[in-house]
Motif scaffolding. Structure first.
Motif, PDB file in Angstrom:
ATOM      1  N   UNK A 149      33.651  30.974 -22.726  1.00 15.90           N
ATOM      2  CA  UNK A 149      33.906  32.219 -23.258  1.00 15.90           C
ATOM      3  C   UNK A 149      34.836  32.264 -24.483  1.00 15.90           C
ATOM      4  N   UNK A 150      34.908  33.428 -24.979  1.00 10.12           N
ATOM      5  CA  UNK A 150      35.690  33.839 -26.404  1.00 10.12           C
ATOM      6  C   UNK A 150      36.735  34.422 -25.894  1.00 10.12           C
ATOM      7  N   UNK A 151      37.945  34.217 -26.724  1.00 10.09           N
ATOM      8  CA  UNK A 151      39.171  35.112 -26.706  1.00 10.09           C
ATOM      9  C   UNK A 151      38.979  36.144 -27.510  1.00 10.09           C
ATOM     10  N   UNK A 152      39.476  37.468 -27.179  1.00  8.01           N
ATOM     11  CA  UNK A 152      39.523  38.435 -28.000  1.00  8.01           C
ATOM     12  C   UNK A 152      40.495  38.456 -29.113  1.00  8.01           C
ATOM     13  N   UNK A 153      40.130  39.152 -30.219  1.00  8.81           N
ATOM     14  CA  UNK A 153      41.118  39.309 -31.269  1.00  8.81           C
ATOM     15  C   UNK A 153      41.394  38.061 -31.914  1.00  8.81           C
ATOM     16  N   UNK A 154      40.579  37.208 -32.330  1.00 10.91           N
ATOM     17  CA  UNK A 154      40.841  35.849 -32.871  1.00 10.91           C
ATOM     18  C   UNK A 154      41.014  36.060 -34.416  1.00 10.91           C
ATOM     19  N   UNK A 155      41.745  34.957 -34.902  1.00 13.92           N
ATOM     20  CA  UNK A 155      42.025  35.311 -36.418  1.00 13.92           C
ATOM     21  C   UNK A 155      41.417  34.535 -37.287  1.00 13.92           C
ATOM     22  N   UNK A 156      41.127  33.313 -36.648  1.00  8.83           N
ATOM     23  CA  UNK A 156      40.409  32.464 -37.802  1.00  8.83           C
ATOM     24  C   UNK A 156      38.984  31.822 -36.930  1.00  8.83           C
ATOM     25  N   UNK A 157      38.104  31.550 -37.803  1.00  9.31           N
ATOM     26  CA  UNK A 157      36.762  30.676 -37.202  1.00  9.31           C
ATOM     27  C   UNK A 157      37.240  29.479 -36.731  1.00  9.31           C
ATOM     28  N   UNK A 158      36.383  28.888 -36.107  1.00  5.47           N
ATOM     29  CA  UNK A 158      36.767  27.544 -35.767  1.00  5.47           C
ATOM     30  C   UNK A 158      36.813  26.402 -36.796  1.00  5.47           C
ATOM     31  N   UNK A 159      35.959  26.617 -37.858  1.00  6.83           N
ATOM     32  CA  UNK A 159      35.998  25.678 -39.075  1.00  6.83           C
ATOM     33  C   UNK A 159      37.626  25.936 -39.856  1.00  6.83           C
ATOM     34  N   UNK A 160      38.072  27.289 -39.772  1.00  4.37           N
ATOM     35  CA  UNK A 160      39.322  27.687 -40.578  1.00  4.37           C
ATOM     36  C   UNK A 160      40.426  27.047 -39.733  1.00  4.37           C
ATOM     37  N   UNK A 161      40.341  27.152 -38.406  1.00  8.45           N
ATOM     38  CA  UNK A 161      41.380  26.571 -37.449  1.00  8.45           C
ATOM     39  C   UNK A 161      41.473  25.063 -37.522  1.00  8.45           C
ATOM     40  N   UNK A 162      40.253  24.419 -37.595  1.00  7.65           N
ATOM     41  CA  UNK A 162      40.370  23.004 -37.728  1.00  7.65           C
ATOM     42  C   UNK A 162      41.041  22.627 -39.085  1.00  7.65           C
ATOM     43  N   UNK A 163      40.516  23.123 -40.078  1.00  4.55           N
ATOM     44  CA  UNK A 163      40.993  22.881 -41.413  1.00  4.55           C
ATOM     45  C   UNK A 163      42.474  22.919 -41.379  1.00  4.55           C
ATOM     46  N   UNK A 164      43.080  24.012 -41.148  1.00  2.47           N
ATOM     47  CA  UNK A 164      44.411  24.143 -41.148  1.00  2.47           C
ATOM     48  C   UNK A 164      45.152  23.124 -40.340  1.00  2.47           C
ATOM     49  N   UNK A 165      44.644  22.994 -39.215  1.00  2.43           N
ATOM     50  CA  UNK A 165      45.308  21.901 -38.471  1.00  2.43           C
ATOM     51  C   UNK A 165      45.501  20.453 -39.172  1.00  2.43           C
ATOM     52  N   UNK A 166      44.263  20.052 -39.721  1.00  2.00           N
ATOM     53  CA  UNK A 166      44.077  18.931 -40.460  1.00  2.00           C
ATOM     54  C   UNK A 166      45.100  18.887 -41.622  1.00  2.00           C
TER      55      UNK A 166
END
Length: 460
Positions: A149-166
Motif C-alpha cells: 500500500x501507499x501513504x497518501x500525500x507523500x512529499x518525496x519519491x523513493x529515490x529522493x527519500x533514500x538520497x537524502x537519508x544517505x
C-alpha cells in the motif's frame, strides 16, 4: 566499502547445501535467529573457511516514531562482534505503534511496514539511524522495503527519500531490487527512476528475491524463483555501479541445491550484463570525446534547499523540533497499524482494498511465524491450527513478540475449552504450562506450576 561478492541468505533448512555450494563468497543471517553465545556449527565452519557473515536485523523499526530500543541495538551489536561482521543491516520500516507518544496500547505489526515519505518521517528516520550508528561497532546499511500500500500525500519519491537519508547520515544502502519490482507493480513506481535518483556511491550490497501475484498485487514472498523483471532491474543497477555484493534471499519453500545454484548463476549473468552495458556506454563516450554527464540525482541536495532549517540539520525547530515530529509520525503510523491489526477505521486517504489485502497478509504471516517458533502447536492441533489461529488473531492484536503470541494463543484455546478433543486439550495445556513461566517446569518449583494451572482452571 568491502567487496563481498556473491552471497546467499543462510537459513537452517539449507545450511548443509550452502556449505557445499560453489561460488558462495558470503552469507547473510537473520540477526534475531542466532544467539551469539551458541552460534550454529554451520556458521562457525563457514567463518573458519573465511566466508563473511552479515547479520540482517528485522525488529529495530528504524522508521518508527520512537528511538531504537537500546536492548535491540545491544543485541545486534553482539551478533556483529560474535560473527566478525564488516557491517550490519536493517530495514527502512516501522514494525510497531502505540505507546507513550500516542497514549494508546502498544501494537506490533509482526512484519515490515512502509514509512511515509514525508519530511517528518525522514527527520525521525535520520535521527534513529544516527542513534543506531553510534551504538553499533561496525557500519550500518539500511534496506528499502516492499509495500502493498501507499501513504497518501507523500512529499518525496523513493529515490529522493533514500538520497537524502544517505546524504544526511552517511548510512550505507542495501538496495533490494525485488522490492523495487514489488513497488512498481503495487504502487506504480518506476524502478529506473529510483535507481537514477540513488546515491550509488553509498551502495553496500544488493538483495535479489522472488515473489508471486495474488489479489491483484505482487507479494514479496522470498519463497519463489526470481522472475525476469527483477533480474532486469539488477542489470540496470549494475550498469550504473559495480555492486560490492549481490545476495539471493530465500526464506521458505526451499528448492533443491542445484536450483539455488542456477539462480545464483542467473544473478551473476544479470550483473555481468549490466557491466557490459556500462562498458559499451563508456566506450562510445570516449570515442565521441563527450564529457561524462553527472548521474541523475532526482531531488538530491537541491531538494533540501526549500526545507528551511531541516536539510542536514534535522527538523525545523520552528515546528516544535524532533519530539513534535516524532509525535506526528507516531499518530499517523499508529492509526494505520490499528486499522491493519485491530479493525479500527481506515485512515483517510488510504486505499481500503489494499488495507484489506495488507491486513490479511499480516495475519497469514503471523500464523506462519508462530508455527515456526512454536512448531508443537500445529502438530498438536493438526488441520485445526490455522483456522483457530486466524480466528484468534482477528480478536487479539499482537502486543509482544511471536513467542508471547504463541503462549497467548494457546491460553485462549484453553479458556474456550478448545480443542474439543480432551486428550489434545491436555497436551496443549501441558505445552502451555511448560512455557508460561520463566523456566521449564522441570526447573520450576511445584507450587508455581500449581498456581499456573489454577489460573487457567479458574478462568474456564
Amino acid at each position: 566499502m568491502e567487496r563481498l561478492g556473491t552471497g546467499i541468505g543462510w537459513r537452517p533448512e539449507i545450511a548443509d547445501a550452502v556449505e557445499e555450494m560453489p561460488g558462495v563468497d558470503w552469507v547473510e543471517v537473520v540477526a534475531e535467529n542466532v544467539c551469539p553465545a551458541h552460534l550454529p556449527e554451520s556458521l562457525l565452519r563457514l567463518r573458519r573457511r573465511g566466508v563473511t557473515v552479515v547479520p540482517h536485523g528485522v525488529s529495530l523499526g528504524l522508521g518508527g516514531a520512537e528511538p531504537p530500543d537500546e536492548d535491540r541495538l545491544t543485541a545486534l551489536a553482539e551478533r556483529a562482534r560474535a560473527l566478525g561482521s564488516p557491517l550490519v543491516t536493517e530495514h527502512i520500516a516501522f514494525v510497531r505503534g502505540g505507546g507513550a507518544l500516542t497514549a494508546s496500547p502498544r501494537l506490533e505489526a509482526g512484519h515490515l511496514l512502509p514509512v511515509p515519505r514525508t519530511r517528518d518521517a525522514l527527520d525521525v528516520l535520520c535521527e534513529n539511524v544516527r542513534i543506531a550508528q553510534e551504538a553499533l561497532p561496525v557500519p550500518l546499511a539500511v534496506e528499502n522495503i516492499a509495500a502493498l500500500l501507499a501513504w497518501p500525500d507523500e512529499e518525496l519519491t523513493e529515490g529522493q527519500f533514500l538520497y537524502e537519508l544517505a546524504d544526511r547520515t552517511g548510512v550505507r544502502l542495501l538496495i533490494d531490487v525485488a522490492n523495487l519490482h514489488t513497488n512498481h507493480i503495487n504502487r506504480g513506481e518506476d524502478p529506473a527512476r529510483a535507481l537514477a535518483e540513488l546515491p550509488v556511491e553509498a551502495l553496500a550490497y544488493v538483495h535479489v528475491a522472488g515473489g508471486f501475484a495474488r489479489d491483484g498485487v505482487w507479494h514479496d514472498s522470498h519463497a519463489h524463483p526470481v522472475p525476469r523483471p527483477v533480474l532486469d532491474i539488477l542489470t540496470d543497477l549494475a550498469s550504473r555501479v559495480a555492486p560490492p555484493g549481490v545476495l539471493l534471499e530465500r526464506d521458505e519453500n526451499f528448492p533443491a541445491p542445484d536450483e539455488l545454484e542456477r539462480e545464483l548463476t542467473a544473478i551473476g549473468t544479470a550483473v555481468e550484463s549490466g557491466r557490459t552495458a556500462a562498458s559499451r556506454v563508456a566506450a562510445r563516450r570516449a570515442a565521441d570525446s563527450a564529457p561524462t554527464p553527472a548521474p541523475a540525482r532526482g531531488a538530491g541536495p537541491a531538494a533540501a534547499s526549500d526545507t528551511g532549517d531541516r536539510g542536514a540539520h534535522g527538523p525545523d525547530r520552528r515546528t516544535g523540533g524532533m519530539e513534535s515530529a516524532r509525535q506526528r509520525v507516531a499518530l499517523a503510523q499508529t492509526a494505520l497499524l490499528s486499522a491493519l491489526v485491530a479493525g479500527t477505521p481506515v485512515p483517510e486517504g488510504f486505499d481500503r482494498v489494499r488495507i484489506g489485502v495488507q491486513a490479511r497478509s499480516l495475519t497469514a504471516k503471523r500464523a506462519d511465524v508462530v508455527a515456526k517458533v512454536a512448531p508443537e502447536l500445529p502438530v498438536l492441533l493438526g488441520e485445526e491450527y490455522r483456522t483457530a489461529f486466524l480466528a484468534y488473531a482477528q480478536r487479539h492484536p499482537m502486543t509482544g513478540g511471536y513467542r508471547q503470541d504463541a503462549l497467548e494463543f494457546a491460553e485462549s484455546l484453553l479458556l474456550a475449552d478448545r480443542p474439543r478433543d480432551a486428550a489434545v486439550r491436555r497436551e496443549v495445556r501441558e505445552w502451555w504450562l511448560d512455557r508460561s513461566g520463566p523456566a521449564p517446569r522441570s526447573r520450576r518449583p511445584a507450587a508455581r506450576v500449581a498456581r499456573a494451572a489454577q489460573r487457567v482452571l479458574l478462568r474456564r
